[in-house]
Design a protein around this motif. Structure first.
Motif, PDB file in Angstrom:
ATOM      1  N   THR A  91       0.837  -1.211   0.000  1.00 27.25           N
ATOM      2  CA  THR A  91       0.000   0.000   0.000  1.00 27.25           C
ATOM      3  C   THR A  91       0.864   1.250   0.000  1.00 27.25           C
ATOM      4  O   THR A  91       0.581   2.206  -0.733  1.00 27.25           O
ATOM      5  CB  THR A  91      -0.937   0.003   1.215  1.00 27.25           C
ATOM      6  N   ALA A  94       2.231   1.728  -3.449  1.00 30.52           N
ATOM      7  CA  ALA A  94       1.205   2.233  -4.370  1.00 30.52           C
ATOM      8  C   ALA A  94       0.887   3.706  -4.088  1.00 30.52           C
ATOM      9  O   ALA A  94       0.723   4.501  -5.021  1.00 30.52           O
ATOM     10  CB  ALA A  94      -0.055   1.385  -4.265  1.00 30.52           C
ATOM     11  N   LEU A  97       3.140   6.395  -5.603  1.00 32.90           N
ATOM     12  CA  LEU A  97       2.993   6.780  -7.004  1.00 32.90           C
ATOM     13  C   LEU A  97       2.244   8.100  -7.167  1.00 32.90           C
ATOM     14  O   LEU A  97       2.508   8.843  -8.110  1.00 32.90           O
ATOM     15  CB  LEU A  97       2.268   5.674  -7.774  1.00 32.90           C
TER      16      LEU A  97
END
Length: 171
Positions: A91, A94, A97
Motif C-alpha cells: 500500500t 502504491a 505513485l
C-alpha cells in the motif's frame, strides 16, 4: 444478414487549410488570436512550482522507502501478521505513485498535477498529527512530515503557482 458500415458520409481526410496571401487564416482569424501570447508551457517555470515538485518528490521517496522497509522486514523478520505487513508495504508503494506522478506533472507545468499534489499534502497532515501524538521516536518524523505538508500546501496555493500551471481564478 451482414452488417453494413455507414461509409456514405465519409469523404476522406479534410483538406489542409492554408494561410491566405494576406497572412491570415481562411476565417480571418490571426495566428495571435488563436494562440495566447504567454501559454503556461512556454513561460519559464517559477521556483515555487519547482519547490512544490521537490516536496512532492521527497514525499514519494519517503513512501517508497517506508514500503520497501515494511516489505523487507516482514519477509526477513517475524511479524505478528505476515499478510498485514506485506499489504501495508504494498500500500505504501502504491501510495508513493501519487506524489511521484504529481511531481512529474508539476515539473512539466501541467494544471492537472496540482490536484493530486494538494490531496497528498492534505492526507499527510493527519498522519503527521498522529506521529506527533506518539511518545516515541516518531515525533521528529511527525515534525518533518508536518513541515513538508504545510510547505507544499503554501507553495501549491500561491498565485504564482496557479498562473504558471494555467489555472485561472473563478470570475
Amino acid at each position: 444478414m451482414p452488417a453494413r458500415l455507414p461509409t456514405a458520409w465519409y469523404r476522406g481526410p479534410a483538406p489542409a487549410r492554408s494561410v491566405d496571401a494576406a497572412g491570415g487564416y481562411p476565417a480571418r482569424v490571426s495566428s495571435t488570436e488563436q494562440t495566447p501570447a504567454e501559454h503556461p508551457s512556454t513561460a519559464p517555470r517559477p521556483a515555487r512550482v519547482t519547490a512544490a515538485a521537490a516536496v512532492a518528490g521527497l514525499e514519494a521517496l519517503a513512501l517508497f522507502a517506508g514500503g520497501v522497509y515494511l516489505l523487507v522486514t516482514s519477509l526477513t523478520g517475524r511479524p505478528d501478521d505476515l499478510t498485514q505487513a506485506v499489504t501495508g508495504g504494498a500500500t505504501l508503494l502504491a501510495l508513493g505513485l501519487i506524489p511521484l506522478i504529481a511531481a512529474r506533472g508539476l515539473l512539466r507545468c501541467r494544471s492537472w498535477s496540482r490536484g493530486p499534489a494538494i490531496i497528498t499534502q492534505l492526507m499527510a497532515l493527519p498522519v503527521a498529527w498522529t506521529l506527533l501524538q506518539a511518545d516515541s521516536a516518531a515525533i521528529p518524523g511527525g515534525i518533518a512530515l508536518a513541515a513538508a505538508a504545510l510547505t507544499g500546501l503554501v507553495l501549491l496555493v500561491h498565485p504564482a503557482t496557479t498562473r504558471a500551471l494555467g489555472i485561472r481564478p473563478r470570475a
